[in-house]
Design a protein around this motif. Structure first.
Motif, PDB file in Angstrom:
ATOM      1  N   TRP A 280       0.849  -1.195   0.000  1.00 34.72           N
ATOM      2  CA  TRP A 280       0.000   0.000   0.000  1.00 34.72           C
ATOM      3  C   TRP A 280       0.883   1.243   0.000  1.00 34.72           C
ATOM      4  CZ3 TRP A 280      -5.083   0.255  -0.786  1.00 34.72           C
ATOM      5  CH2 TRP A 280      -5.731   1.472  -0.540  1.00 34.72           C
ATOM      6  N   ALA A 281       0.848   1.976  -1.111  1.00 39.43           N
ATOM      7  CA  ALA A 281       1.682   3.190  -1.230  1.00 39.43           C
ATOM      8  C   ALA A 281       0.814   4.338  -1.728  1.00 39.43           C
ATOM      9  CB  ALA A 281       2.844   2.924  -2.185  1.00 39.43           C
ATOM     10  N   ALA A 282      -0.266   4.619  -0.960  1.00 39.05           N
ATOM     11  CA  ALA A 282      -1.277   5.575  -1.440  1.00 39.05           C
ATOM     12  C   ALA A 282      -1.123   6.966  -0.820  1.00 39.05           C
ATOM     13  CB  ALA A 282      -2.666   5.006  -1.184  1.00 39.05           C
ATOM     14  N   GLY A 283       0.050   7.274  -0.294  1.00 39.65           N
ATOM     15  CA  GLY A 283       0.295   8.643   0.186  1.00 39.65           C
ATOM     16  C   GLY A 283       0.213   8.800   1.700  1.00 39.65           C
ATOM     17  N   ASN A 284       0.186  10.070   2.124  1.00 36.66           N
ATOM     18  CA  ASN A 284       0.339  10.434   3.543  1.00 36.66           C
ATOM     19  C   ASN A 284      -0.943  10.959   4.188  1.00 36.66           C
ATOM     20  OD1 ASN A 284       3.083  10.035   3.253  1.00 36.66           O
ATOM     21  ND2 ASN A 284       3.551  12.210   2.998  1.00 36.66           N
ATOM     22  N   THR A 285      -1.002  10.806   5.509  1.00 31.31           N
ATOM     23  CA  THR A 285      -2.015  11.512   6.301  1.00 31.31           C
ATOM     24  C   THR A 285      -1.389  11.917   7.643  1.00 31.31           C
ATOM     25  OG1 THR A 285      -4.301  11.450   7.061  1.00 31.31           O
ATOM     26  CG2 THR A 285      -3.016   9.464   7.430  1.00 31.31           C
ATOM     27  N   SER A 286      -2.084  12.776   8.393  1.00 29.64           N
ATOM     28  CA  SER A 286      -1.518  13.272   9.663  1.00 29.64           C
ATOM     29  C   SER A 286      -1.481  12.190  10.739  1.00 29.64           C
ATOM     30  CB  SER A 286      -2.366  14.419  10.201  1.00 29.64           C
ATOM     31  OG  SER A 286      -2.344  15.478   9.304  1.00 29.64           O
ATOM     32  N   ARG A 287      -0.458  12.255  11.584  1.00 30.88           N
ATOM     33  CA  ARG A 287      -0.383  11.347  12.734  1.00 30.88           C
ATOM     34  C   ARG A 287      -1.402  11.776  13.794  1.00 30.88           C
ATOM     35  NH1 ARG A 287       3.997   8.106  12.538  1.00 30.88           N
ATOM     36  NH2 ARG A 287       5.747   8.782  11.256  1.00 30.88           N
ATOM     37  N   GLN A 288      -1.715  10.844  14.712  1.00 33.53           N
ATOM     38  CA  GLN A 288      -2.680  11.141  15.777  1.00 33.53           C
ATOM     39  C   GLN A 288      -2.245  12.357  16.599  1.00 33.53           C
ATOM     40  OE1 GLN A 288      -5.733   9.637  16.260  1.00 33.53           O
ATOM     41  NE2 GLN A 288      -5.991  11.339  17.689  1.00 33.53           N
ATOM     42  N   ILE A 289      -0.966  12.425  16.957  1.00 36.34           N
ATOM     43  CA  ILE A 289      -0.481  13.536  17.799  1.00 36.34           C
ATOM     44  C   ILE A 289      -0.684  14.879  17.061  1.00 36.34           C
ATOM     45  CG2 ILE A 289       1.922  13.089  17.069  1.00 36.34           C
ATOM     46  CD1 ILE A 289       2.815  14.386  19.697  1.00 36.34           C
ATOM     47  N   THR A 290      -0.572  14.847  15.749  1.00 38.76           N
ATOM     48  CA  THR A 290      -0.760  16.073  14.964  1.00 38.76           C
ATOM     49  C   THR A 290      -2.240  16.452  14.953  1.00 38.76           C
ATOM     50  OG1 THR A 290       1.105  15.424  13.617  1.00 38.76           O
ATOM     51  CG2 THR A 290      -0.310  17.119  12.700  1.00 38.76           C
ATOM     52  N   ARG A 291      -3.092  15.443  14.826  1.00 37.39           N
ATOM     53  CA  ARG A 291      -4.533  15.730  14.844  1.00 37.39           C
ATOM     54  C   ARG A 291      -4.957  16.282  16.203  1.00 37.39           C
ATOM     55  NH1 ARG A 291      -6.848  10.380  13.118  1.00 37.39           N
ATOM     56  NH2 ARG A 291      -4.755   9.678  12.634  1.00 37.39           N
ATOM     57  N   ASP A 292      -4.335  15.730  17.284  1.00 34.82           N
ATOM     58  CA  ASP A 292      -4.643  16.236  18.630  1.00 34.82           C
ATOM     59  C   ASP A 292      -4.184  17.683  18.778  1.00 34.82           C
ATOM     60  OD1 ASP A 292      -5.615  13.754  19.169  1.00 34.82           O
ATOM     61  OD2 ASP A 292      -3.878  13.079  20.342  1.00 34.82           O
ATOM     62  N   LEU A 293      -3.038  17.970  18.172  1.00 32.97           N
ATOM     63  CA  LEU A 293      -2.504  19.338  18.241  1.00 32.97           C
ATOM     64  C   LEU A 293      -3.451  20.302  17.514  1.00 32.97           C
ATOM     65  CD1 LEU A 293      -0.200  21.245  18.964  1.00 32.97           C
ATOM     66  CD2 LEU A 293       1.108  20.365  17.051  1.00 32.97           C
ATOM     67  N   MET A 294      -3.943  19.878  16.362  1.00 33.15           N
ATOM     68  CA  MET A 294      -4.900  20.721  15.609  1.00 33.15           C
ATOM     69  C   MET A 294      -6.153  20.964  16.448  1.00 33.15           C
ATOM     70  SD  MET A 294      -5.007  18.910  11.960  1.00 33.15           S
ATOM     71  CE  MET A 294      -3.578  18.604  10.988  1.00 33.15           C
ATOM     72  N   ALA A 295      -6.574  19.910  17.162  1.00 33.66           N
ATOM     73  CA  ALA A 295      -7.817  20.014  17.926  1.00 33.66           C
ATOM     74  C   ALA A 295      -7.691  21.052  19.048  1.00 33.66           C
ATOM     75  CB  ALA A 295      -8.181  18.649  18.506  1.00 33.66           C
ATOM     76  N   GLN A 296      -6.457  21.334  19.496  1.00 34.10           N
ATOM     77  CA  GLN A 296      -6.272  22.362  20.533  1.00 34.10           C
ATOM     78  C   GLN A 296      -6.443  23.766  19.955  1.00 34.10           C
ATOM     79  OE1 GLN A 296      -2.682  22.122  23.040  1.00 34.10           O
ATOM     80  NE2 GLN A 296      -2.454  20.036  22.303  1.00 34.10           N
ATOM     81  N   LEU A 297      -6.301  23.867  18.631  1.00 34.65           N
ATOM     82  CA  LEU A 297      -6.347  25.191  17.991  1.00 34.65           C
ATOM     83  C   LEU A 297      -7.377  25.217  16.858  1.00 34.65           C
ATOM     84  CD1 LEU A 297      -2.452  25.326  17.699  1.00 34.65           C
ATOM     85  CD2 LEU A 297      -3.796  26.636  19.349  1.00 34.65           C
ATOM     86  N   PRO A 298      -8.655  24.899  17.193  1.00 33.61           N
ATOM     87  CA  PRO A 298      -9.651  24.714  16.128  1.00 33.61           C
ATOM     88  C   PRO A 298      -9.899  25.955  15.270  1.00 33.61           C
ATOM     89  CG  PRO A 298     -10.695  24.763  18.290  1.00 33.61           C
ATOM     90  CD  PRO A 298      -9.233  24.789  18.535  1.00 33.61           C
ATOM     91  N   ASP A 299      -9.648  27.147  15.849  1.00 27.63           N
ATOM     92  CA  ASP A 299      -9.945  28.363  15.077  1.00 27.63           C
ATOM     93  C   ASP A 299      -8.990  28.557  13.908  1.00 27.63           C
ATOM     94  OD1 ASP A 299     -11.908  28.814  16.832  1.00 27.63           O
ATOM     95  OD2 ASP A 299     -10.774  30.253  18.070  1.00 27.63           O
ATOM     96  N   VAL A 300      -7.727  28.127  14.119  1.00 29.95           N
ATOM     97  CA  VAL A 300      -6.731  28.385  13.067  1.00 29.95           C
ATOM     98  C   VAL A 300      -6.238  27.128  12.366  1.00 29.95           C
ATOM     99  CG1 VAL A 300      -5.776  30.631  13.712  1.00 29.95           C
ATOM    100  CG2 VAL A 300      -5.078  28.588  14.991  1.00 29.95           C
ATOM    101  N   GLN A 301      -6.358  25.971  13.034  1.00 37.33           N
ATOM    102  CA  GLN A 301      -5.871  24.727  12.425  1.00 37.33           C
ATOM    103  C   GLN A 301      -7.066  23.930  11.913  1.00 37.33           C
ATOM    104  OE1 GLN A 301      -2.784  24.004  11.767  1.00 37.33           O
ATOM    105  NE2 GLN A 301      -1.815  25.629  12.951  1.00 37.33           N
ATOM    106  N   ASN A 302      -7.421  24.188  10.650  1.00 40.96           N
ATOM    107  CA  ASN A 302      -8.643  23.558  10.143  1.00 40.96           C
ATOM    108  C   ASN A 302      -8.396  22.795   8.842  1.00 40.96           C
ATOM    109  OD1 ASN A 302      -8.097  25.717   8.598  1.00 40.96           O
ATOM    110  ND2 ASN A 302      -9.832  26.954   9.289  1.00 40.96           N
TER     111      ASN A 302
END
Ligand code: FAD
Ligand code: NAD
Length: 465
Positions: A280-302
């Motif tokens: 399976w070589a279908a590209g990239n997605t964000s790691r869980q820790i990155t998604r958690d980081l985005m969730a702390q900053l919902p106004d700007v990290q969307n």
């Protein structure tokens, strides 16, 4: 040896998450005179990803393309703290990172939280599966070193199982069918390496099976290698055709089962195809820790694609945080070239920021002292102005290179304001020399050259570990 003690409370602390392209390039450039530096990564080494596909079929040995992070940090002026651990969370408000020891052997302490003044966030990305059923359970990936080792073992398992006494014809065909999903550079390079293994080794060691090996490359878009020029796409597709690698474009994988894969072709027809191994070589997605980081900053990290940064690579909404490489969503492709240039840029920016701070302290004491001369003050102000000018990150593209098998490579090189698109054996030699000169240490260069020579002389080792 000779390095000063690690932590100086008078200096700011830079915490680096990751030991990949971005983090390693930063570590090489960063002047540790100005900072306490802490590196945290679940792998205590740097992986030279461009040669990872070669490890999956045994052209190169795994250890030839990695370098322990301590090889870099030990040459620094001041000691750098390196921890093998996985960051689990970043608290952007309190400026702390919590990390854990996720290895098999754990001590009395296996989780801790540390503060940072600056955080260099370079944890990369993980495999994109689009939530397609069965992908995680039944596929192999090609992102990290253990993935390539697993691939090599699985491949030999398929071959040996196909060679098992009394194996039926249909089962041999299934086992010897290797499917690669994703016609990006990872999928194409793996298919090319696999073809070399077939021609160079399978034919001599398993002559009765060699002509049964089938390689299929599935790509949802109308062609493979979408970022390369049209001419090189055609060259790759015709090389694959000559090498009997089946390219199924405009075909989407819908489900991966244990022994078959369900695909939807151009005419929306569903087909179930038997396979022995699926990569399976279908590209990239964000790691869980990155998604958690985005969730702390919902106004700007969307942006689901990754972290948003400004033109200085500062994380939007995160004071003191720089995000670089594959974990970000920028206009740049997620490549080693971009990540390493970003790492070097942040090393320079941090140095300028530290210098500015030092000069401001000097200015403060000069102004407070009655003995200071105005020229002295003016000189310091000038220096402050100079180091305050941090330019936005600028990416300089050096070209794209991909190995396509049978000693051929394709290269899109930006020369003389135009583009040079080349393919073939000369490009392959260029590919090899480019990688050799890019490999971090003399030790890695020696090991890679040695592996290439070994394979030329004796063929690949077909033992299954
Ligand atoms: P990475 O290099 O992936 O590094 C991420 C680091 O973070 C790793 O050290 C990882 O262990 C660490 N990490 C993960 N989770 C955590 C955590 N929770 N806490 C702390 N650390 C963590 N690009 C090119 O330009 N040219 C090529 O030829 C090329 N070939 C490639 C071949 C393959 C097979 C692959 C998979 C990629 C290739 N790429 C190539 C792309 C390139 O490898 C990536 O773009 C590059 O690695 C991105 O660098 P990075 O530092 O952002 O991430
Ligand atoms: P990619 O995102 O470049 O390619 C993935 C491909 O998979 C896409 O073309 C996509 O259309 C296809 N795909 C996705 N889902 C699918 C499905 N369900 N069915 C069929 N096809 C599907 O991923 P990559 O090749 O892993 O590359 C990741 C990054 O690393 C890229 O930026 C690439 O440039 C870089 N890279 C560079 C090199 C090189 O320069 N030699 C080598 C490897 C990777």
């Amino acid at each position: 040896p000779g390095q000063q003690a690690a932590h100086d409370p008078a200096k700011k602390t830079v915490v680096v998450l990751g030991s990949g392209w971005a983090a390693t390039s930063l570590l090489k450039k960063l002047d540790t005179e100005y900072f306490n530096v802490v590196v945290i990564s679940p792998h205590n080494y740097f992986l030279f990803t461009p040669l990872l596909p070669s490890v999956s079929v045994g052209t190169l040995e795994p250890r030839s393309i990695i370098q322990p992070t301590r090889y870099i940090t030990r040459h620094k002026k001041r000691r750098v703290e390196v921890y093998e651990g996985e960051a689990r969370s970043v608290d952007v408000k309190n400026k702390t990172v919590t990390f854990v020891d996720n290895s098999d052997i754990k001590g009395a302490v296996s989780a801790t939280t540390i503060p940072y003044d600056y955080l260099v966030y370079a944890v990369g990305a993980e495999n994109q599966t689009f939530g397609i059923p069965g992908v995680r359970e039944h596929s192999c990936f090609l992102k990290e070193l253990p993935d390539a080792e697993k691939l090599r073992t699985r491949l030999m398992d398929c071959v040996e199982t196909a060679a098992f006494k009394g194996q039926e014809d249909a089962e041999i065909d299934r086992l010897m069918h290797i499917m690669v999903v994703g016609g990006g550079p990872t999928g194409v390079e793996f298919a090319g390496e696999l073809h070399d293994f077939l021609v160079d080794d399978l034919q001599s060691w398993y002559p009765e099976l060699a002509n049964r090996l089938k390689i299929s490359l599935i790509e949802a878009l109308p062609n493979v290698l979408p970022v390369f020029s049209k001419q090189l796409i055609q060259y790759t597709e015709s090389t694959f055709k000559a090498n009997k690698i089946d390219i199924l474009t405009r075909t989407m994988v819908k489900e991966v089962k244990e022994k078959t894969v369900v695909v939807q072709d151009e005419s929306k027809q569903l087909k179930e195809i038997p396979y022995g191994m699926l990569v399976w070589a279908a590209g990239n997605t964000s790691r869980q820790i990155t998604r958690d980081l985005m969730a702390q900053l919902p106004d700007v990290q969307n942006q689901r694609r990754g972290l948003l940064v400004d033109e200085y690579l500062r994380l939007l909404g995160g004071d003191g945080v720089f995000a670089l490489g594959d974990c970000t969503a920028t206009s740049y492709a997620p490549t080693a070239q971009v990540a390493s240039q970003q790492g070097a840029y942040i090393a320079r920016a941090l140095e300028q920021m530290a210098k500015k701070e030092q000069l401001e302290k000097t200015l403060h004491s000069l102004r407070a002292s009655s003995n200071s001369k105005p020229e002295e003050i003016e000189a310091v102000v000038k220096q402050i102005n100079k180091v305050s000018k941090i330019k936005p990150f600028h990416y300089s593209h050096q070209g794209s290179l991909a190995y396509i098998g049978s000693e051929k490579a394709v290269a899109d090189l930006p020369f003389f304001n135009g583009n040079l698109a080349t393919g073939g054996v000369a490009t392959f030699l260029f590919w090899r020399s480019a990688y050799i000169s890019n490999l971090l240490s003399a030790r890695n260069r020696f090991l890679v050259l040695n592996d290439w020579m070994k394979v030329k002389l004796f063929g690949r080792d077909v033992s299954r570990e």
